[in-house]
Design a protein around this motif. Structure first.
Motif, mmCIF file in Angstrom:
data_model
loop_
_atom_site.group_PDB
_atom_site.id
_atom_site.type_symbol
_atom_site.label_atom_id
_atom_site.label_comp_id
_atom_site.label_asym_id
_atom_site.label_seq_id
_atom_site.Cartn_x
_atom_site.Cartn_y
_atom_site.Cartn_z
ATOM 1 N N UNK A 1 16.933 1.074 -14.637
ATOM 2 C CA UNK A 1 15.888 1.218 -13.629
ATOM 3 C C UNK A 1 14.659 1.867 -14.256
ATOM 4 N N UNK A 2 13.523 1.170 -14.207
ATOM 5 C CA UNK A 2 12.268 1.696 -14.725
ATOM 6 C C UNK A 2 11.546 2.375 -13.564
ATOM 7 N N UNK A 3 11.527 3.706 -13.578
ATOM 8 C CA UNK A 3 11.035 4.453 -12.431
ATOM 9 C C UNK A 3 9.531 4.273 -12.261
ATOM 10 N N UNK A 4 8.795 4.153 -13.364
ATOM 11 C CA UNK A 4 7.357 3.928 -13.237
ATOM 12 C C UNK A 4 7.069 2.606 -12.535
ATOM 13 N N UNK A 5 7.838 1.577 -12.857
ATOM 14 C CA UNK A 5 7.638 0.284 -12.192
ATOM 15 C C UNK A 5 8.006 0.361 -10.718
ATOM 16 N N UNK A 6 9.083 1.083 -10.400
ATOM 17 C CA UNK A 6 9.455 1.277 -8.999
ATOM 18 C C UNK A 6 8.338 1.993 -8.241
ATOM 19 N N UNK A 7 7.791 3.039 -8.850
ATOM 20 C CA UNK A 7 6.728 3.801 -8.200
ATOM 21 C C UNK A 7 5.463 2.972 -8.028
ATOM 22 N N UNK A 8 5.107 2.215 -9.031
ATOM 23 C CA UNK A 8 3.916 1.365 -8.915
ATOM 24 C C UNK A 8 4.059 0.379 -7.767
ATOM 25 N N UNK A 9 5.229 -0.234 -7.658
ATOM 26 C CA UNK A 9 5.441 -1.208 -6.585
ATOM 27 C C UNK A 9 5.345 -0.542 -5.215
ATOM 28 N N UNK A 10 5.968 0.630 -5.060
ATOM 29 C CA UNK A 10 5.933 1.293 -3.759
ATOM 30 C C UNK A 10 4.517 1.778 -3.429
ATOM 31 N N UNK A 11 3.803 2.266 -4.413
ATOM 32 C CA UNK A 11 2.408 2.677 -4.240
ATOM 33 C C UNK A 11 1.579 1.505 -3.705
ATOM 34 N N UNK A 12 1.714 0.347 -4.338
ATOM 35 C CA UNK A 12 0.919 -0.829 -3.966
ATOM 36 C C UNK A 12 1.368 -1.406 -2.620
ATOM 37 N N UNK A 13 2.675 -1.568 -2.440
ATOM 38 C CA UNK A 13 3.178 -2.174 -1.207
ATOM 39 C C UNK A 13 2.870 -1.309 0.011
ATOM 40 N N UNK A 14 3.018 0.012 -0.110
ATOM 41 C CA UNK A 14 2.735 0.894 1.022
ATOM 42 C C UNK A 14 1.269 0.827 1.415
ATOM 43 N N UNK A 15 0.390 0.670 0.442
ATOM 44 C CA UNK A 15 -1.037 0.558 0.757
ATOM 45 C C UNK A 15 -1.306 -0.679 1.600
ATOM 46 N N UNK A 16 -0.518 -1.727 1.409
ATOM 47 C CA UNK A 16 -0.694 -2.962 2.179
ATOM 48 C C UNK A 16 0.068 -2.939 3.505
ATOM 49 N N UNK A 17 1.352 -2.570 3.469
ATOM 50 C CA UNK A 17 2.176 -2.615 4.684
ATOM 51 C C UNK A 17 3.413 -1.752 4.494
ATOM 52 N N UNK A 18 3.618 -0.824 5.414
ATOM 53 C CA UNK A 18 4.742 0.091 5.300
ATOM 54 C C UNK A 18 6.085 -0.609 5.278
ATOM 55 N N UNK A 19 6.255 -1.658 6.072
ATOM 56 C CA UNK A 19 7.544 -2.337 6.120
ATOM 57 C C UNK A 19 7.826 -3.083 4.817
ATOM 58 N N UNK A 20 6.786 -3.541 4.144
ATOM 59 C CA UNK A 20 6.977 -4.190 2.838
ATOM 60 C C UNK A 20 7.504 -3.185 1.828
ATOM 61 N N UNK A 21 6.938 -1.991 1.840
ATOM 62 C CA UNK A 21 7.443 -0.925 0.965
ATOM 63 C C UNK A 21 8.894 -0.621 1.292
ATOM 64 N N UNK A 22 9.203 -0.492 2.580
ATOM 65 C CA UNK A 22 10.566 -0.196 3.017
ATOM 66 C C UNK A 22 11.551 -1.246 2.507
ATOM 67 N N UNK A 23 11.208 -2.512 2.678
ATOM 68 C CA UNK A 23 12.104 -3.601 2.290
ATOM 69 C C UNK A 23 12.397 -3.565 0.789
ATOM 70 N N UNK A 24 11.364 -3.333 -0.002
ATOM 71 C CA UNK A 24 11.521 -3.245 -1.460
ATOM 72 C C UNK A 24 12.376 -2.042 -1.836
ATOM 73 N N UNK A 25 12.045 -0.890 -1.277
ATOM 74 C CA UNK A 25 12.714 0.351 -1.662
ATOM 75 C C UNK A 25 14.190 0.336 -1.304
ATOM 76 N N UNK A 26 14.552 -0.203 -0.132
ATOM 77 C CA UNK A 26 15.937 -0.172 0.292
ATOM 78 C C UNK A 26 16.828 -1.091 -0.542
ATOM 79 N N UNK A 27 16.250 -2.160 -1.106
ATOM 80 C CA UNK A 27 17.045 -2.968 -2.030
ATOM 81 C C UNK A 27 17.415 -2.149 -3.259
ATOM 82 N N UNK A 28 16.502 -1.277 -3.686
ATOM 83 C CA UNK A 28 16.789 -0.427 -4.831
ATOM 84 C C UNK A 28 17.736 0.702 -4.501
#
Length: 388
Positions: free
Chosen positions: A67-94
């Motif tokens: 697990x690359x934590x920087x990549x996980x953080x970048x994705x959550x940073x970007x997805x949350x800026x667009x839509x909270x549920x998108x961030x949620x969906x990504x994060x919960x798979x991880x």
């Protein structure tokens, strides 16, 4: 255009810039549209499927188990800026597959990760209970041996993300090898297992799929255990040690969007013959949010970089990142609402949505009060431990 200058910080490698651009391009086209689906369950399932088809879930559900934590953080940073549920969906798979990725056997990984990576099956992390959230050692769910090859699990879990729509759950239960936290184990459980049922669904201020789970003497094979008997606390904390900084990253994404909206509204809104931005109090609010965003980013990406660099534990740094970023995001969202006036509390407006989305981050995966305890104890330990 979103600010991406932070990607030039020394925390990142060239591949992280490419990954950020890939996530940004996908999110700009799909995140808000899919998250806007009226049915929250359907929206979450659609988001996971779309992310899987786009290949984005290769990061939270990696083939190589790293697990690359920087990549996980970048994705959550970007997805949350667009839509909270998108961030949620990504994060919960991880988070839902994290115990398997980090501690599972090859057979367990083969059973869970390919479908999770493809977005065709959702995962869940079932730790919290009605009387045991922050205090993991107080878990009451019990797993008793049933012969040599099975366990029977009895108990309840609550506040479980993806509860009711996940295909697999990592369930933590007391197996009794030792008192307290040392007597817990983790099990990989299929949603269709007899004795497993969804007791109730939970509605919260920012809609996400949540549920209370019930296990009625649910029988699972012994090889469903992740790690060894008594390893449950290590599995849970090891997984959260990776994902706690990513909660800060999600908060950072919300704060970035709040700051963008604040500047936009202050620049456009006319008041007393000038723009709202011309008022010194508005400039102060913008400045405070800008400082909060930058400080959060530094703490989040420091914690992620340390973990990726091989630090055995980043509990202190991840707790600092989560604490500051989530509290700062709440402040930024509040300023955003205030600058928008009546629009900021109008249902359906992005400022109002951000205010609701941010609030839960200060509670889940360790409330702010718990993070303060962790940080304080770490500081004392750093000063009292033997330097030799």
């Amino acid at each position: 255009m979103p600010d991406s200058s932070f990607l030039d910080w020394p925390f990142f490698e060239r591949r992280h810039k490419a990954w950020a651009a890939e996530v940004e391009a996908w999110a700009a086209q799909h995140a808000e549209a899919l998250a806007g689906e009226y049915d929250t369950d359907l929206a979450t399932i659609s988001l996971v499927r779309a992310m899987g088809e786009a290949g984005l879930l290769r990061v939270p559900c990696p083939e190589d188990g790293r697990l690359d934590v920087r990549s996980l953080c970048l994705a959550r940073d970007i997805l949350a800026r667009h839509a909270g549920l998108a961030d949620f969906a990504f994060a919960m798979q991880g988070l839902g597959t994290g115990p398997v990725t980090l501690f599972g056997t090859e057979a367990q990984r083969a059973r869970v990760l390919p479908a999770a990576r493809a977005g065709t099956a959702l995962a869940a992390f079932a730790l919290s209970e009605p009387e045991a959230g922050s205090d993991v050692a107080a878990l009451a769910t019990v797993a008793e041996q049933d012969g040599n090859a099975h366990y029977r699990i009895t108990g309840r879990k609550t506040w479980i993300s993806n509860g009711g729509i996940a295909s697999t759950y990592v369930v933590f239960a007391r197996t009794g090898e030792a008192p307290g936290a040392k007597g817990l184990s983790a099990f990989l459980v299929d949603a269709e297992t007899p004795g497993f049922r969804i007791e109730s669904r939970i509605e919260v201020t920012a809609p996400h799929p949540l549920a209370t789970l019930c296990f009625d003497a649910m029988r699972v094979p012994a090889d469903a255990m992740i790690g060894r008997p008594g390893d449950g606390f290590r599995v849970a904390m090891g997984t959260l040690d990776v994902f706690r900084a990513t909660v800060g990253a999600a908060a950072l994404g919300f704060a970035r969007r709040a700051l963008d909206l604040t500047v936009e509204r202050a620049t456009e809104r006319k008041l007393f013959g000038a723009t709202l931005f011309d008022q010194q109090m508005s400039q102060a609010a913008i400045a405070d949010s800008a400082v909060d965003v930058e400080a959060s980013a530094l703490l989040v990406y420091r914690a992620a970089w340390l973990k990726d660099a091989g630090a055995p534990r980043v509990t202190r740094e991840a707790s600092m990142a989560k604490l500051h970023a989530t509290e700062a995001a709440q402040r930024a969202a509040d300023r955003c609402v205030q600058i928008h006036g009546g629009l900021g509390v109008t249902k359906g407006h992005k400022a109002e949505e951000l205010y609701r989305e941010v609030r839960a981050l200060r509670v889940y995966e360790g409330a702010s009060e718990i993070q303060r305890l962790v940080i304080a104890r770490a500081e004392r330990e750093r000063r009292t431990s033997d330097p030799a």
